[in-house]
Design a protein around this motif. Structure first.
Motif, PDB file in Angstrom:
ATOM      1  N   LEU A 262       0.857  -1.178   0.000  1.00  0.00           N
ATOM      2  CA  LEU A 262       0.000   0.000   0.000  1.00  0.00           C
ATOM      3  C   LEU A 262       0.894   1.228   0.000  1.00  0.00           C
ATOM      4  O   LEU A 262       1.834   1.314   0.812  1.00  0.00           O
ATOM      5  CB  LEU A 262      -0.915   0.023   1.228  1.00  0.00           C
ATOM      6  N   ARG A 263       0.606   2.147  -0.884  1.00  0.00           N
ATOM      7  CA  ARG A 263       1.441   3.337  -1.039  1.00  0.00           C
ATOM      8  C   ARG A 263       1.640   4.038   0.300  1.00  0.00           C
ATOM      9  O   ARG A 263       0.695   4.403   0.979  1.00  0.00           O
ATOM     10  CB  ARG A 263       0.803   4.304  -2.040  1.00  0.00           C
ATOM     11  N   GLY A 264       2.893   4.197   0.694  1.00  0.00           N
ATOM     12  CA  GLY A 264       3.207   4.910   1.931  1.00  0.00           C
ATOM     13  C   GLY A 264       3.274   4.021   3.160  1.00  0.00           C
ATOM     14  O   GLY A 264       3.678   4.477   4.241  1.00  0.00           O
ATOM     15  N   PHE A 265       2.876   2.743   3.040  1.00  0.00           N
ATOM     16  CA  PHE A 265       2.890   1.863   4.208  1.00  0.00           C
ATOM     17  C   PHE A 265       3.579   0.541   3.915  1.00  0.00           C
ATOM     18  O   PHE A 265       3.459  -0.397   4.688  1.00  0.00           O
ATOM     19  CB  PHE A 265       1.459   1.609   4.703  1.00  0.00           C
ATOM     20  N   GLY A 266       4.301   0.469   2.818  1.00  0.00           N
ATOM     21  CA  GLY A 266       5.045  -0.739   2.504  1.00  0.00           C
ATOM     22  C   GLY A 266       4.130  -1.938   2.338  1.00  0.00           C
ATOM     23  O   GLY A 266       2.964  -1.818   1.982  1.00  0.00           O
ATOM     24  N   ARG A 267       4.696  -3.101   2.623  1.00  0.00           N
ATOM     25  CA  ARG A 267       3.887  -4.320   2.524  1.00  0.00           C
ATOM     26  C   ARG A 267       2.973  -4.411   3.740  1.00  0.00           C
ATOM     27  O   ARG A 267       3.419  -4.298   4.881  1.00  0.00           O
ATOM     28  CB  ARG A 267       4.786  -5.558   2.436  1.00  0.00           C
ATOM     29  N   VAL A 268       1.700  -4.654   3.465  1.00  0.00           N
ATOM     30  CA  VAL A 268       0.692  -4.712   4.521  1.00  0.00           C
ATOM     31  C   VAL A 268      -0.015  -6.068   4.460  1.00  0.00           C
ATOM     32  O   VAL A 268      -0.507  -6.479   3.414  1.00  0.00           O
ATOM     33  CB  VAL A 268      -0.358  -3.588   4.369  1.00  0.00           C
ATOM     34  N   VAL A 269      -0.048  -6.761   5.602  1.00  0.00           N
ATOM     35  CA  VAL A 269      -0.807  -8.007   5.746  1.00  0.00           C
ATOM     36  C   VAL A 269      -2.012  -7.717   6.632  1.00  0.00           C
ATOM     37  O   VAL A 269      -1.886  -7.079   7.681  1.00  0.00           O
ATOM     38  CB  VAL A 269       0.057  -9.128   6.364  1.00  0.00           C
ATOM     39  N   ILE A 270      -3.189  -8.173   6.188  1.00  0.00           N
ATOM     40  CA  ILE A 270      -4.412  -8.028   6.979  1.00  0.00           C
ATOM     41  C   ILE A 270      -4.969  -9.416   7.249  1.00  0.00           C
ATOM     42  O   ILE A 270      -5.118 -10.228   6.329  1.00  0.00           O
ATOM     43  CB  ILE A 270      -5.466  -7.169   6.258  1.00  0.00           C
ATOM     44  N   LEU A 271      -5.260  -9.694   8.522  1.00  0.00           N
ATOM     45  CA  LEU A 271      -5.869 -10.963   8.923  1.00  0.00           C
ATOM     46  C   LEU A 271      -7.310 -10.716   9.358  1.00  0.00           C
ATOM     47  O   LEU A 271      -7.593  -9.744  10.061  1.00  0.00           O
ATOM     48  CB  LEU A 271      -5.093 -11.604  10.080  1.00  0.00           C
ATOM     49  N   PHE A 272      -8.204 -11.600   8.932  1.00  0.00           N
ATOM     50  CA  PHE A 272      -9.607 -11.555   9.351  1.00  0.00           C
ATOM     51  C   PHE A 272      -9.806 -12.616  10.425  1.00  0.00           C
ATOM     52  O   PHE A 272      -9.473 -13.780  10.230  1.00  0.00           O
ATOM     53  CB  PHE A 272     -10.512 -11.836   8.145  1.00  0.00           C
ATOM     54  N   HIS A 273     -10.345 -12.202  11.596  1.00  0.00           N
ATOM     55  CA  HIS A 273     -10.480 -13.109  12.738  1.00  0.00           C
ATOM     56  C   HIS A 273     -11.920 -13.538  13.002  1.00  0.00           C
ATOM     57  O   HIS A 273     -12.193 -14.154  14.040  1.00  0.00           O
ATOM     58  CB  HIS A 273      -9.912 -12.440  13.990  1.00  0.00           C
ATOM     59  N   GLY A 274     -12.830 -13.212  12.088  1.00  0.00           N
ATOM     60  CA  GLY A 274     -14.234 -13.545  12.305  1.00  0.00           C
ATOM     61  C   GLY A 274     -14.941 -12.452  13.095  1.00  0.00           C
ATOM     62  O   GLY A 274     -14.306 -11.642  13.786  1.00  0.00           O
ATOM     63  N   ASP A 275     -16.269 -12.431  13.009  1.00  0.00           N
ATOM     64  CA  ASP A 275     -17.095 -11.455  13.749  1.00  0.00           C
ATOM     65  C   ASP A 275     -16.665 -10.021  13.469  1.00  0.00           C
ATOM     66  O   ASP A 275     -16.742  -9.164  14.353  1.00  0.00           O
ATOM     67  CB  ASP A 275     -17.036 -11.726  15.260  1.00  0.00           C
ATOM     68  N   ASP A 276     -16.143  -9.765  12.260  1.00  0.00           N
ATOM     69  CA  ASP A 276     -15.762  -8.414  11.825  1.00  0.00           C
ATOM     70  C   ASP A 276     -14.537  -7.849  12.554  1.00  0.00           C
ATOM     71  O   ASP A 276     -14.360  -6.630  12.648  1.00  0.00           O
ATOM     72  CB  ASP A 276     -16.928  -7.433  11.953  1.00  0.00           C
ATOM     73  N   TYR A 277     -13.672  -8.707  13.076  1.00  0.00           N
ATOM     74  CA  TYR A 277     -12.404  -8.272  13.685  1.00  0.00           C
ATOM     75  C   TYR A 277     -11.271  -8.489  12.686  1.00  0.00           C
ATOM     76  O   TYR A 277     -11.215  -9.525  12.011  1.00  0.00           O
ATOM     77  CB  TYR A 277     -12.105  -9.069  14.958  1.00  0.00           C
ATOM     78  N   TYR A 278     -10.360  -7.505  12.625  1.00  0.00           N
ATOM     79  CA  TYR A 278      -9.200  -7.581  11.729  1.00  0.00           C
ATOM     80  C   TYR A 278      -7.950  -7.137  12.490  1.00  0.00           C
ATOM     81  O   TYR A 278      -8.026  -6.312  13.411  1.00  0.00           O
ATOM     82  CB  TYR A 278      -9.368  -6.654  10.520  1.00  0.00           C
ATOM     83  N   SER A 279      -6.799  -7.664  12.085  1.00  0.00           N
ATOM     84  CA  SER A 279      -5.520  -7.119  12.547  1.00  0.00           C
ATOM     85  C   SER A 279      -4.689  -6.774  11.317  1.00  0.00           C
ATOM     86  O   SER A 279      -4.779  -7.451  10.276  1.00  0.00           O
ATOM     87  CB  SER A 279      -4.779  -8.111  13.451  1.00  0.00           C
ATOM     88  N   LEU A 280      -3.890  -5.705  11.442  1.00  0.00           N
ATOM     89  CA  LEU A 280      -3.135  -5.169  10.309  1.00  0.00           C
ATOM     90  C   LEU A 280      -1.670  -5.017  10.698  1.00  0.00           C
ATOM     91  O   LEU A 280      -1.364  -4.524  11.800  1.00  0.00           O
ATOM     92  CB  LEU A 280      -3.730  -3.826   9.906  1.00  0.00           C
ATOM     93  N   TYR A 281      -0.769  -5.434   9.795  1.00  0.00           N
ATOM     94  CA  TYR A 281       0.671  -5.407  10.033  1.00  0.00           C
ATOM     95  C   TYR A 281       1.309  -4.681   8.839  1.00  0.00           C
ATOM     96  O   TYR A 281       1.300  -5.211   7.718  1.00  0.00           O
ATOM     97  CB  TYR A 281       1.219  -6.831  10.165  1.00  0.00           C
ATOM     98  N   ALA A 282       1.845  -3.489   9.077  1.00  0.00           N
ATOM     99  CA  ALA A 282       2.359  -2.655   7.981  1.00  0.00           C
ATOM    100  C   ALA A 282       3.876  -2.468   8.091  1.00  0.00           C
ATOM    101  O   ALA A 282       4.470  -2.687   9.141  1.00  0.00           O
ATOM    102  CB  ALA A 282       1.656  -1.296   7.975  1.00  0.00           C
ATOM    103  N   PHE A 283       4.486  -2.041   6.975  1.00  0.00           N
ATOM    104  CA  PHE A 283       5.931  -1.819   6.843  1.00  0.00           C
ATOM    105  C   PHE A 283       6.717  -3.122   6.980  1.00  0.00           C
ATOM    106  O   PHE A 283       7.815  -3.140   7.544  1.00  0.00           O
ATOM    107  CB  PHE A 283       6.433  -0.787   7.868  1.00  0.00           C
ATOM    108  N   LEU A 284       6.139  -4.215   6.468  1.00  0.00           N
ATOM    109  CA  LEU A 284       6.860  -5.484   6.458  1.00  0.00           C
ATOM    110  C   LEU A 284       7.868  -5.494   5.316  1.00  0.00           C
ATOM    111  O   LEU A 284       7.600  -4.987   4.227  1.00  0.00           O
ATOM    112  CB  LEU A 284       5.888  -6.650   6.296  1.00  0.00           C
ATOM    113  N   ALA A 285       9.018  -6.086   5.591  1.00  0.00           N
ATOM    114  CA  ALA A 285      10.019  -6.214   4.532  1.00  0.00           C
ATOM    115  C   ALA A 285       9.593  -7.284   3.535  1.00  0.00           C
ATOM    116  O   ALA A 285       9.748  -7.136   2.326  1.00  0.00           O
ATOM    117  CB  ALA A 285      11.371  -6.561   5.134  1.00  0.00           C
ATOM    118  N   GLU A 286       9.042  -8.373   4.069  1.00  0.00           N
ATOM    119  CA  GLU A 286       8.585  -9.454   3.204  1.00  0.00           C
ATOM    120  C   GLU A 286       7.575 -10.299   3.968  1.00  0.00           C
ATOM    121  O   GLU A 286       7.512 -10.290   5.197  1.00  0.00           O
ATOM    122  CB  GLU A 286       9.743 -10.330   2.726  1.00  0.00           C
ATOM    123  N   SER A 287       6.767 -11.046   3.215  1.00  0.00           N
ATOM    124  CA  SER A 287       5.795 -11.966   3.795  1.00  0.00           C
ATOM    125  C   SER A 287       5.469 -13.023   2.750  1.00  0.00           C
ATOM    126  O   SER A 287       5.210 -12.710   1.594  1.00  0.00           O
ATOM    127  CB  SER A 287       4.516 -11.234   4.217  1.00  0.00           C
TER     128      SER A 287
END
Length: 362
Positions: A288-313
């Protein structure tokens, strides 16, 4: 004399202009026109290429949506069978309970009479008619008891068959759910690809919030069903989630700041592993422009966690990860002036304070 001298000077100054080759200027104009046409042709070709890709993706999206609708119809049909099986089980269980109660009452009346007959034989019977009446009564009671026992046995057999059917339906439901979610994984990838292609055409510059709103809305439309129950439900993890990485905090949650800080910033070591805070499904792994590599996980019931500025995944969309599983490695994070991580938690697409969810032992 002054006038002719002025004319001579004027003629001398004008000579370079008259001396220029008209063909040279024409060639320059033609070259510039050719370059402009080449650029226009290149842009037109790029637009046609993107339009073709978009049309192809849109076709695949429609096909995937049709497949998902069919799979969800099958899933609902299996769930309807499950509900019928459960209703039948409840009816059989109630019938069995009534039979057991009837047997209890029969045995309460039969057993004392049976014991008395064994003890007294035929004492107290004044005639064959009395003996016949007792025998006939006892036969009816024995027959009723046998009938109830047979009924109880058959009901139990139907209950056992019903339980087996419920197990089979539960397995079929899970298989159908897996197929639905696999189809949704494909559709999600296609929709994100379409979104990326459209962004190329529009050449939009958007902030992270707009990007995330778009991505999460796309995910929400798919209505993923991850089957989280009990301890696998995110809402049961408040104050218990592990930290995605353990190092120095450089920014904290402050949505009222300018600009808003919707998550936590951590300074990490070079190539430090970043871990999932909870079990979930990968729904995004891209830049994502300005935030490097971003991983988003969906945990059910509309909960998400986001991990930005990753070098690789190495994670792929649709993949399921467990708590503490590595989602990537730390990349350059401006707030940390070196390797780091920007982390968010979201509920119904809105950021929530990670401090309330992460355990205090950090």
């Amino acid at each position: 004399m002054r006038t002719p001298l002025a004319l001579v000077l004027l003629l001398c100054l004008a000579l370079p202009v008259w001396a220029q080759d008209p063909g040279s200027t024409l060639r320059q104009s033609e070259e510039q026109a050719a370059k402009t046409k080449e650029e226009v042709d290149r842009l037109a070709a790029r637009e046609r290429d993107l339009s073709g890709k978009i049309a192809a993706i849109e076709g695949r999206v429609r096909a995937a949506e049709k497949e998902i609708a069919e799979r969800e119809r099958r899933l609902e049909a299996v769930r309807a069978e499950e509900r019928k099986a459960q209703a039948e089980h409840d009816r059989l269980a109630a019938h069995k309970a009534a039979i057991v109660e009837d047997l209890r009452r029969l045995m309460q009346g039969l057993w004392p009479m049976h014991v008395k007959n064994l003890q007294n034989r035929f004492q107290g019977l004044s005639s064959w008619e009395a003996m016949d009446r007792r025998f006939t009564w006892m036969s009816h009671v024995y027959e009723a008891t046998r009938h109830k026992l047979d009924e109880a046995r058959q009901t139990q057999m139907r209950l056992d068959a019903n339980l087996e059917r419920q197990k089979r339906l539960a397995a079929e439901t899970q298989a159908q759910l897996n197929r639905v979610n696999q189809a949704k994984d494909v559709l999600l990838a296609e929709r994100l690809s379409l979104r990326h292609a459209l962004a190329q055409v529009r050449d939009e510059r958007r902030d992270l919030e707009s990007e995330l709103a778009d991505i999460l809305a796309t995910i929400k439309e798919l209505r993923y069903q991850v089957g989280a129950v009990g301890e696998r439900r995110m809402e049961a993890q408040r104050g218990r989630l592990p930290w995605p990485a353990k190092e120095r905090t450089v920014s904290v949650f402050n949505p009222s700041a300018t600009p808003p800080r919707n998550g936590l910033g951590l300074a990490l070591g070079q190539d430090a592993p970043v871990r999932a805070v909870f079990w979930g499904k990968v729904v995004h792994n891209d830049v994502l422009r300005g935030f490097g590599r971003v991983v988003i996980l969906f945990h059910g019931d509309d909960y998400y966690s986001l991990y930005a500025f990753l070098a690789e995944s190495d994670l792929r969309p649709g993949q399921e990860v467990e708590k503490d599983e590595v989602v990537g490695t730390a990349g350059f994070y401006p707030e940390a002036q070196g390797p780091g991580l920007y982390f968010e938690l979201r509920f119904h697409q809105k950021p929530i304070n990670p401090d309330a969810w992460l355990n205090a032992a950090h």
